[in-house]
Structures are given as structure tokens and as C-alpha cells.
Design an enzyme around this catalytic site. Structure first.
Site: not given
Ligand code: BES
Ligand code: ZN
Length: 885
Positions: A268-270, A303-304, A307
Site C-alpha cells: 500500500a502507499m500513503e 501503517h499508511e 505516515h
Molecule cells: N511507502 C510504502 C510503499 C512503497 C514502497 C511505495 C516502495 C513505493 C516503493 C508504504 O508505506 C509501505 O511501506 N508499505 C508496505 C507495508 C507496510 C505495512 C510495511 C508495503 O507496501 O509492503
Molecule cells: Zn511505509
């Protein structure tokens, strides 16, 4: 794709941006065969730099430039330079406006970065460097701008048009089109930009913040999934409340939206106000999602959401600081999950994951510090080290400062840096300033890679009544770092007396004893601590709660481990003692197998597990955790040279022996829990997770006995249960069983029933991909032909190919190398389709140093074949070349 030699980016080369973008006004015209993007950038020279005006170099990739103006003057090709990654021009004034129009092709974007289409809807993924595939821009996190976004598209196909912030205007156009304008009042870097257009339904709710502002909450999904959204909505409200209570952080816009998409590279993305999620991290209901999936949804939503402060309001100066937002936010979501469910179980799961996967990364060719100092492709640095080790670093700061000072530090950090793009040093400085604690040496955790070893020995002096613990720390060399300086290692510990009670603790030099569990800071290569007033030889309980991400060794014998399993007041260390006992027993079996001896299981393991099963007062989730033997991947990680067959054989032998010896208590526990499950509608809460986890692990042991009553019970559970947790376990148990007819029937019935639910079909693929019965590779190859499988969907790739290479070790590591060849073939295909997925998929091959010579040669040959296969993406090139170096 990599045209020349890929370039390495260094932290030491960081320079502040020459120009700033105060305002960004975007207009998207969405069509079926292309999209037009108009961008108006209100820019000025960075006032912190000299007055002269250097050339302006905007990032841009795969863009077709149609028109560009500078302060309303149309530019011609003579006014600027275009390369495949930049547009360069010379400003003549300190403040100016650039207007550009580009054409892009979301409809054929398979990399799922920038603007792309997924199941008919438009969506974006801009972190880390995806925005440059949308328009020419300063695509770096320290350039923060106020965005307005207008989206126009066909009203029927795309009735919902979303972007960041608040909706401010909308209307209809000729030709069945409509438009909407969104304004985000907060400055943000381009990586937090988002756009969604599609035919979506939403569930709406409200949240009233601490200061009584009402926020609208919306979760958008495809219409057929509208019945699977409530759990995510509940999780969102819990997260918002938790962040107010624990961190004093309130939400800041009038609306918060989540959109579920089917094709997504990550979880997912924040994006500000408009989080975009992999549908696997939103959709959950009893019939289709397991307990683990429900907990994953809760954690990812949290998590998101978290952020919004740790990442968005305060963001990263550059991508070397990625752990500033990710490590911190993982720590925050882990604490949230611990508060919502069982704290000890959450810690056990996280530590098991860290030790299996992050420790392996830290010992491999891609090892890097929590704050790396160089990278080729930033997408490759969303790693276990940045995330999981980064979170452990935050946890250690929390341990060293205590809860109150940590909260003061976090408040100071947010207050001091709101609206800024900052560094890990800025974060640590806020913690130091708020607590008065000097973290200079501690910061080595950010700059030194590798997993520290901490060897502990003891000396008891009966006459002096003193007990001394001697600590020796070291850290193995990692790429580019041969010598390491000592870390600050917080070791929480207690001392147990002969009846298993914690002794009061008084260190030499202290006036009086205080507490029975203490945190010692080990800061030197060798250091001793002496406790006084110790009348009898104690047994130490070390690194309680896994207070530091290190490999600790203490010469416990098996009887001492059994004692700790029963008596340690720290729940985590009771589990840990059981794991260490299991590791000793399994390593003994591995040795027997390698020497061709008969395998003999140490009966103490049976005794220890029997007493757990028979103790009705214990938390069932803990019993389930303690019944789970260390996994094959963990046994691989702790081996000098991993012997795939011996590890698998030894572990399966132990499971079989345990199943037979403990049949009675397992059967009793299984039946009692299944009875309760039958009479209880599904609830996604900790005590229900606990019951089902013990029920299900009991069933998986029981089936190893092959008894007809167990088969009958499995079939009963498979058919009569009301939830995916019980159903999928029953299916997995059948799939790994010798009952071929029942296995086939269940697999077929499952696929027939769930063929229209992609997320459930992912689970169906995974269960089969992980089956260790012989012939695994052929099964996976056949499943790739199944109509529900496609290489274009990352969830499918992970469910089938990822699960096979990552979890089915005996089948992946076939001695003839066919598993490696298969994986390399998929990486080569995916390299052209989706570089990020290709590069993540190849991780198992990079671990070749762990194996004996024959396998090493086969694995390296496949890495070399990938390297020679033609035009490689920067993503794949970096991982392959570094792992061969
Ligand atoms: N900011 C990330 C998503 C992301 C990661 C976008 C890499 C682009 C490249 C997001 O906040 C994140 O960390 N997501 C994790 C899940 C979280 C619960 C650790 C994910 O997508 O695995
Ligand atoms: Zn993250």
C-alpha cells in the site's frame, strides 16, 4: 532500461535543490489510448543558494513532450535539451512559470509505476521516482509544493475522479466527459501525489478528532467487493484514535480516502489524503480472508495512516533517509498491533521474521546500513533492513529513553520539522534534545551494516555472592565495510533463582536493589556487569523481548532451556527458550542425517511440548507459537553451509515424531477448539485468533499420523467451517498429505467455488506452491497455465513463483538446478514487464553463498545467464551484479 553502465548515487553527493516549486497545477485528460498531462510549475531559485541562475534540469522519463512554455513564451527545440531522463533549460529570472504538456501511455504501463491502468481503472504509484513518468518535474522529496489537480475522463467509464486533498470543483463536458478539481493545502513532495479514476463504490464513515473536527472516511473498491470493506474501515478508525492517544497526532484534512487496486507492486502507499492499496491489504471478510490476512489489513491500514505524520507532514530529505519514515512507521504500526491484539505474539512473529529474512539480507551481498550511503536503483532499497531493522533501531531508542522521554522526543521532532524534508540525524537530535541522552555512539546502528554477535559468559562467586556476566560483541564484515566499531546494545535481562522466580537486581556500586528486569547498555567490545547479593547460582534470562537485533549466544544446556520455557516471567523469552531448544535438537538431527545415522529425537522436546499442551491456563496463541518449530529458512540462515535435504529431513522427522508422541493431547486440543469454532460466528479478535491458531497447528501435526479419524476431521472442517482460516488450513493439510483423491477433490472444489475471487485464488496457488511433496516444480509450471494465473499481476507472481522459491526449499533447490533455471526464466521475462517485481523475485538466487559448491555453481550460472540475457532494468542489474561481485 539500462542503456549504459548503471550509475551509483552517493549520499555524500547530496546538494540542496537549485530551484523550488511553490505551486504545481496539474490537468489530466484521460483517454483510452493515451493521456495528456498539463503541468504548470510556479518556480523560483532556491533562496538559500547564490543569486546566479544555474541550468534547470527537470526529471522526466517515457514522456512525449508536446509543448513547453517559460513565462508564457513557447520554447522551441533550440531553447532546451532533451534526453531520455531529463529536460534541461536555462532560466533567465529568479522566479518563473513553466507550462508543459506531455503525452503518456498508462494503458500499456506494465511496470505499475507512474500512471497506469489496473482492472479498467486509472491509478498512480509515484514513490519513489514514479512522478517523473507523469510529467517533467523536480522529482526529489526535498522539493515540496502545493498541488491542485484537475482530472477529466469519460463519465461512464470513470464516474469517480480522485486526487489528493479536498474536492473544490467539478463539472461536465461535451462528449460524455466530466471533470473534478482537487486541492491539497499541504506542501508535499511529488512522491505523495495520487490520482484515481474508475467505476468504484465506497463505504463512508466519520471520525471526530481530538479537537472535534469531523473527518469523512471513504474506502473505494470495485462494486463486487463492497461487502469486504468493513474490517479495513474499523481498522482505520482504531488507527486514528490510537495515533491521537499514543502520539498526540491528529488527522489534518476534511477527508481521508483509501482505494483498493488489484495490480500493485507493494502492499500500500500513503499518498496524502488518498492512500492507494493493494486489494489484498484492504479486502477482508470471514469467508474469504484468513486471520493472518485480517491482521495484515489492520496493520497496513494503520501503517499508511500513520505516515500522514511520520512521512508526509515530516518527510525525507533524500532517499538515503528512507528509514526515517519507514522504520519509524513500522515501529508505530507494530506497537499499534501489539495494543490491538496480543503483544507477546506480535513480538514473536516480528522477531521470527526479522531473524529469518533480515538477518539473511544482512549476511548477503545486498547488505546495507539502515541509512545506506549508495544505491543504483532506489526501488531495490525498500528492504528488510530499512523497514524491519529500522524499526528495531527505533525500538532500541524507545528502550533506552523510556516511554515518556521517547514521546517528548517524538513531539519535539514533529513540532520542529513540520512541513520539512529532514534526515535521520534530525530525528535522533530531537530524541537527544528531549531526553538529555547522548546518542552519538548509538547512531552507528544507522551507518554500520551487518548483524552484531553478542557472546555472553557467566561467573558465579558463592563466597563473594556475586554473579558476573561478560559480554563480547563483534560484527562480521559486509560489502564495503570490513571493520566495525562497537554498537550500543541494550540488553534487557533478569536472573532466575532455582524455583524460577526473578531475583531483585543490584549492580556492583548501586546502593540498593531495584527491579527484577533491567536494561544494561553494552557499549564496548568487551564488557562485564557484576550483580551483588546473589546467594545461589542464578539462570540468566537474556535479551528479554528481543531488546536488540543481535545474535546472542549463551551456553545454555537443554535442561536450562526447558526451565526457562516454563518459568521465565518474560513471555517472549519463554518462546525463545523453546526455539533454542528446538534448534539444538534439530541441529543434532541434521548432523545424524548427514552422517547417515539413524535419527533419534531428544525426548526432552516431547516432554516440554507435552506439558504446554496439557496446561489449560496458558494463552492458546502462545502454545501455538511454541509448537511451531523453527522454519527451514531460519535453519538455513543459522547454518554455516545449508544442507537443504538434511534440514528438511530432520525437521519433518521431528514433526512426525512429535505428532505421534503427542497424538492424545493434540487431538484433545484440536477437538475442543473445533467444537468452539463450530458454535461461534467468526470474529477477527485476538482470543479467536488464538483458538484457531492452536486448532490449526494441532491439525497439521495430527495429519502427519495419517489416521482415518484425522482425515475425517480435516474433511469435516474443510466442508463445514464458515471462514477461510479453517478452510485454508484444512486444504493445506490435505495438499501436504498422502491422501491423493481427497486432495484433488478439495483443490478442485475450492477453485470452482472461488474462481471469481482473485485474492482467494492467490491463496489456492500459494498452498500448492508451498507443498513439499516431490514434483513441486512441475506442479508450479502447470499452475502457470491455469486461467487465473498471469505474470502481469504481482500478487499472482508472489503467490505462485515467490512462494515456491521462498518457501518450498526442497523443491526449489533441486540438485539438478532446474528450480534455479525456472526462476531465472521468470526473472528474465518479468524484467521487461515489471522490473521491481523481477528484482524482488530473484532474491533467493542471491543467497548462493549459503550452499555447498555444486549448488553454488548452479545458482551462479543462472545469475550469469540473467546478466547476459539482454537489456536489463537498473533494478535487476543492480541485484544480479552485486550478488555476483
Ligand atoms: N511507502 C510504502 C510503499 C512503497 C514502497 C511505495 C516502495 C513505493 C516503493 C508504504 O508505506 C509501505 O511501506 N508499505 C508496505 C507495508 C507496510 C505495512 C510495511 C508495503 O507496501 O509492503
Ligand atoms: Zn511505509
Amino acid at each position: 532500461m539500462r542503456t549504459e553502465q548503471s550509475k551509483t548515487i552517493y549520499l555524500k553527493d547530496y546538494r540542496a535543490p537549485d530551484y523550488l516549486i511553490d505551486e504545481t497545477h496539474l490537468t489530466f485528460e484521460l483517454f483510452e489510448d493515451h493521456t495528456l498531462v498539463h503541468a504548470q510549475l510556479v518556480m523560483r531559485r532556491n533562496p538559500e543558494l547564490s543569486a546566479e541562475l544555474p541550468v534547470l534540469s527537470l526529471d522526466g522519463q517515457q514522456l512525449e513532450l508536446l509543448r513547453i512554455t517559460l513565462d508564457d513564451r513557447e520554447l522551441t527545440a533550440a531553447d532546451y535539451q532533451l534526453s531520455d531522463s531529463h529536460l534541461t533549460l536555462q532560466p533567465t529570472q529568479a522566479s518563473f512559470v513553466i507550462d508543459s504538456t506531455v503525452r503518456i501511455h498508462p494503458e500499456s504501463n506494465t511496470a505499475l509505476e507512474g500512471l497506469y491502468k489496473s482492472s479498467g481503472m486509472f491509478c498512480t504509484q509515484c514513490e519513489a521516482e514514479g512522478f517523473r513518468k507523469i510529467t517533467y518535474y523536480l522529482d526529489r522529496p526535498d522539493v515540496m509544493s502545493k498541488f491542485t489537480t484537475t482530472v477529466s475522463g469519460d463519465k461512464q467509464k470513470y464516474p469517480i475522479l480522485l486526487s489528493n486533498g479536498n474536492p473544490i470543483a467539478s463539472g461536465s463536458e461535451e462528449g460524455g466527459r466530466h471533470w473534478a478539481t482537487w486541492e491539497d493545502p499541504f506542501k508535499k513532495p511529488a512522491y505523495l501525489f495520487a490520482l484515481v479514476a474508475g467505476d468504484l463504490w465506497c463505504v463512508e464513515d466519520k471520525f471526530t478528532t481530538l479537537s472535534s473536527r469531523e473527518v469523512t472516511l471513504r474506502i473505494y473498491v470495485e462494486p463486487e467487493n463492497i461487502d469486504k470493506v468493513q474490517h479495513a474501515m474499523d481498522s482505520l478508525k482504531k488507527s486514528m484514535k490510537w495515533d491521537e492517544e499514543v502520539y498526540g497526532r491528529e488527522y489534518d484534512l476534511d477527508i481521508f480516502m483509501i482505494v483498493a487496486v488489484n495490480d500493485f507492486n507493494m502492499g500500500a502507499m500513503e499518498n496524502k489524503g488518498l492512500n492507494i492499496f493493494n486489494s489484498s491489504c484492504v479486502l477482508a471478510r470471514a469467508e474469504t480472508a484468513t486471520d493472518a490476512a485480517h491482521q495484515r489489513v489492520e496493520a497496513v491500514v494503520a501503517h499508511e495512516y500513520f505516515h500522514n505524520w511520520s512521512g508526509n507532514r515530516v518527510t525525507c530529505r533524500d532517499w538515503f533517509q528512507l528509514s526515517l519514515k519507514e522504520g519509524f512507521t513500522v515501529f508505530r504500526d507494530a506497537e499499534f498491533s501489539a495494543d490491538m491484539n496480543s503483544r507477546t505474539v506480535k513480538r514473536i512473529e516480528d522477531v521470527a521474521y526479522l531473524r529469518t529474512h533480515q538477518f539473511a539480507e544482512d549476511a548477503g551481498p545486498m547488505a546495507h546500513p539502515v541509512r545506506p550511503d549508495a544505491y543504483m536503483e532506489i526501488s531495490n532499497f525498500y528492504t528488510l533492513t530499512i523497514y524491519e531493522k529500522g524499526s528495531e533501531v527505533l525500538r532500541m531508542i524507545h528502550t533506552l529513553l523510556g516511554n515518556q522521554a521517547f514521546r517528548k522526543g517524538s513531539d519535539l521532532y514533529f513540532e520542529r520539522h513540520d512541513g520539512q524534508a529532514v534526515t535521520c540525524d534530525d530525528f535522533v537530535k530531537a530524541m537527544e534534545d528531549a531526553s538529555g541522552i547522548d546518542l552519538t555512539q548509538f547512531k552507528r546502528w544507522y551507518t554500520q551494516a551487518g548483524t552484531p554477535r553478542l557472546a555472553v559468559s557467566e561467573a558465579f562467586d558463592a563466597t563473594a555472592r556475586t554473579y558476573t556476566l561478560n559480554f563480547t560483541q563483534s560484527c562480521p564484515a559486509t560489502p564495503g565495510q570490513s571493520d566495525k566499531l562497537p554498537f550500543v546494545i541494550p540488553v534487557e535481562l533478569g536472573l532466575l533463582d532455582a524455583r524460577g522466580n526473578d531475583l531483585p537486581l543490584r549492580l556492583q556500586g548501586e546502593a540498593a536493589a531495584s527491579g527484577t528486569s533491567r536494561v544494561l547498555s553494552v557499549t564496548e567490545a568487551q564488557q562485564s556487569f557484576t550483580f551483588v547479593d546473589i546467594a545461589e547460582q542464578p539462570l540468566p534470562s537474556l535479551l528479554r523481548g528481543f531488546s536488540a537485533p543481535v545474535k546472542l549466544s549463551f551456553p545454555y544446556d537443554r535442561d536450562q532451556l526447558m526451565f526457562l520455557m516454563q518459568h521465565d516471567s518474560d513471555g517472549f523469552n519463554r518462546w525463545e527458550a523453546g526455539q533454542q531448544l528446538s534448534v539444538q535438537v534439530l541441529q543434532e538431527l541434521i548432523g545424524q542425517q548427514q552422517r547417515g545415522e539413524a535419527l533419534v529425537l531428544d525426548q526432552r522436546l516431547v516432554t516440554a511440548l507435552r506439558s504446554l499442551l496439557q496446561d489449560g491456563r496458558l494463552d492458546q496463541a502462545m502454545v501455538a507459537e511454541m509448537l511451531s518449530l523453527p522454519g527451514e529458512a531460519y535453519l538455513t540462515e543459522i547454518s554455516e553451509v545449508a544442507d537443504v535435504e538434511a534440514i528438511h529431513g530432520a525437521r519433518e522427522f521431528a514433526r512426525q515424531q512429535l505428532a505421534e508422541a503427542l497424538f492424545e493431547p493434540l487431538w484433545q486440543r484440536y477437538q475442543a477448539n473445533r467444537e468452539v469454532s463450530k458454535g461461534t460466528p467468526y470474529v477477527a479478535e485476538a482470543e479467536h485468533f488464538a483458538r484457531r491458531s492452536l486448532q490449526n497447528i494441532a491439525l497439521s501435526y495430527l495429519m502427519l499420523t495419517g489416521k482415518p479419524e484425522v482425515l475425517a476431521a480435516t474433511l469435516e472442517q474443510y466442508e463445514a467451517c464458515d471462514n477461510m482460516t479453517e478452510r485454508l488450513t484444512a486444504l493445506a493439510v490435505l495438499v501436504n498429505s498422502p491422501f491423493e483423491a481427497e486432495r484433488g477433490k478439495a483443490l478442485e472444489a475450492f477453485a470452482e467455488h472461488f474462481k471469481d475471487n482473485a485474492l482467494v485464488m492467490d491463496q489456492w496457488f500459494s498452498v500448492q506452491a508451498a507443498s513439499t511433496l516431490p514434483g513441486g516444480l512441475q506442479r508450479v509450471q502447470a499452475l502457470m497455465q491455469h486461467p487465473a494465473f498471469t505474470l502481469k499481476n504481482p500478487n499472482k507472481v508472489r503467490a505462485l513463483i515467490g512462494a515456491f522459491a521462498g518457501q518450498n526449499l526442497v523443491n526449489f533447490h533441486l540438485a539438478d538446478g532446474s528450480g534455479y533455471r525456472f526462476l531465472a526464466d521468470q526473472v528474465i521475462t518479468l524484467n521487461a514487464l515489471n522490473p521491481q517485481i523481477a528484482s524482488r523475485l530473484l532474491a533467493p538466487l542471491t543467497r548462493w553463498r549459503k550452499y555447498a559448491a555444486a549448488r553454488q555453481a548452479l545458482m551462479k550460472a543462472e545469475l550469469e545467464r540473467i546478466l547476459a540475457s539482454g537489456e536489463l532494468s537498473a533494478d535487476v542489474y543492480e541485484v544480479v551484479s552485486k550478488s555476483l561481485a
